[in-house]
Design a protein around this motif. Sequence first.
Motif, PDB file in Angstrom:
ATOM      1  N   ASN A 100      37.181  50.809  44.499  1.00 42.27           N
ATOM      2  CA  ASN A 100      36.701  51.661  43.900  1.00 42.27           C
ATOM      3  C   ASN A 100      35.783  52.009  43.265  1.00 42.27           C
ATOM      4  O   ASN A 100      34.420  52.557  43.075  1.00 42.27           O
ATOM      5  N   PHE A 101      34.868  50.605  43.078  1.00 45.97           N
ATOM      6  CA  PHE A 101      33.619  50.097  42.258  1.00 45.97           C
ATOM      7  C   PHE A 101      32.752  49.556  43.841  1.00 45.97           C
ATOM      8  O   PHE A 101      32.789  49.038  44.222  1.00 45.97           O
ATOM      9  N   VAL A 108      35.426  43.061  47.627  1.00 43.64           N
ATOM     10  CA  VAL A 108      36.208  43.958  47.496  1.00 43.64           C
ATOM     11  C   VAL A 108      37.719  44.226  46.643  1.00 43.64           C
ATOM     12  O   VAL A 108      37.979  42.768  46.181  1.00 43.64           O
ATOM     13  N   GLU A 109      38.442  45.314  46.048  1.00 42.81           N
ATOM     14  CA  GLU A 109      39.031  44.882  44.568  1.00 42.81           C
ATOM     15  C   GLU A 109      40.380  46.103  45.222  1.00 42.81           C
ATOM     16  O   GLU A 109      40.127  46.602  46.555  1.00 42.81           O
ATOM     17  N   ARG A 110      40.955  46.424  44.455  1.00 49.80           N
ATOM     18  CA  ARG A 110      42.355  47.306  44.998  1.00 49.80           C
ATOM     19  C   ARG A 110      43.014  46.712  46.852  1.00 49.80           C
ATOM     20  O   ARG A 110      42.934  47.064  47.188  1.00 49.80           O
ATOM     21  N   VAL A 111      43.201  44.809  46.360  1.00 44.55           N
ATOM     22  CA  VAL A 111      44.091  44.214  48.345  1.00 44.55           C
ATOM     23  C   VAL A 111      44.921  43.978  47.387  1.00 44.55           C
ATOM     24  O   VAL A 111      44.806  42.872  46.414  1.00 44.55           O
ATOM     25  N   GLN A 181      33.079  47.113  35.116  1.00 45.07           N
ATOM     26  CA  GLN A 181      33.047  47.291  36.715  1.00 45.07           C
ATOM     27  C   GLN A 181      32.260  46.201  37.131  1.00 45.07           C
ATOM     28  O   GLN A 181      32.541  45.038  36.677  1.00 45.07           O
ATOM     29  N   THR A 182      32.189  45.349  38.231  1.00 47.69           N
ATOM     30  CA  THR A 182      32.758  44.707  38.936  1.00 47.69           C
ATOM     31  C   THR A 182      30.929  44.838  39.319  1.00 47.69           C
ATOM     32  O   THR A 182      30.051  45.849  38.953  1.00 47.69           O
TER      33      THR A 182
END
Length: 277
Positions: A100-101, A108-111, A181-182
């Motif tokens: 997302n960010f 990496v996120e949303r994994v 956010q990251t």
Amino acid sequence: MSNSLDTKYRINLHYQERRSRYYAEDLGSGISLNMVEIPGGRFLMGSPETEAERLDNESPQHEVALREFFIGMYPITQAQWGAIANLAPVNQEINSHPANFKGENHPVERVSWNDATEFCARLSKQTGRNYRLPTEAEWEYACRSGTQTPFYFGKTLTTDLANYDGNYTYNNGPNGDSRQQTTSVDHFGLANAFGLCDMHGNIYEWCEDHWHNNYEDAPTDGSAWLNENKNNTHVLRGGSWYHYPKYCRSASRIDNLPSFTAFTLGFRVVCRAPSTF
């Protein structure tokens, strides 16, 4: 693929030079993955009963003995994820741009746990080395890097040191930023004594282990603690940009389903002392 071991100096919070062996895995297109050697040793896993805002799932404190291993200097970045996600599937398809960010050097996120293990499978096939998620014991041992305080920085945390919700404090620490956010994985430029960055905050990191409500009968050799039911929840460590500082402690642990994704969830990888150098 890099086949040489190099030595670098990493600077910790107190600006003491510490030697860390590492290797750089070439992922192509100028993208590399820095893997830091963690020496074998023993440590007390979990939190003492005197630690502020601890939970019962961090008990009982117990000694764990580990062999040496290599772990990512940083969480897997979006650039690294993209390089491997575009390879042929091993067990499942994965999204090559899930975050997302956005930012090539942001984690990496949303994994999901399933996505992260597929990344490890593709990376292993590409490099010929055995990559996987860290066990929960490996993660905490690497995070603590010889410390016994709530954070490897000491007894409290500030947003000058890590990315978390600075509207909340821990152990008389100061209020700080709430970035929402990251941040890039090298944003703070600070490493622990083993040469690892971003172990506190920024994104939660998946571990190999299934969740257990406490450490009764936990392994003492650093191995993953797994159940027969593969759909059970898995452990997450480290806290995130969204969470209070108490969740960023070295001993803090939560869990979620292997298929779950969120803007706060990422991972780093482990390789057991490669023999191909």
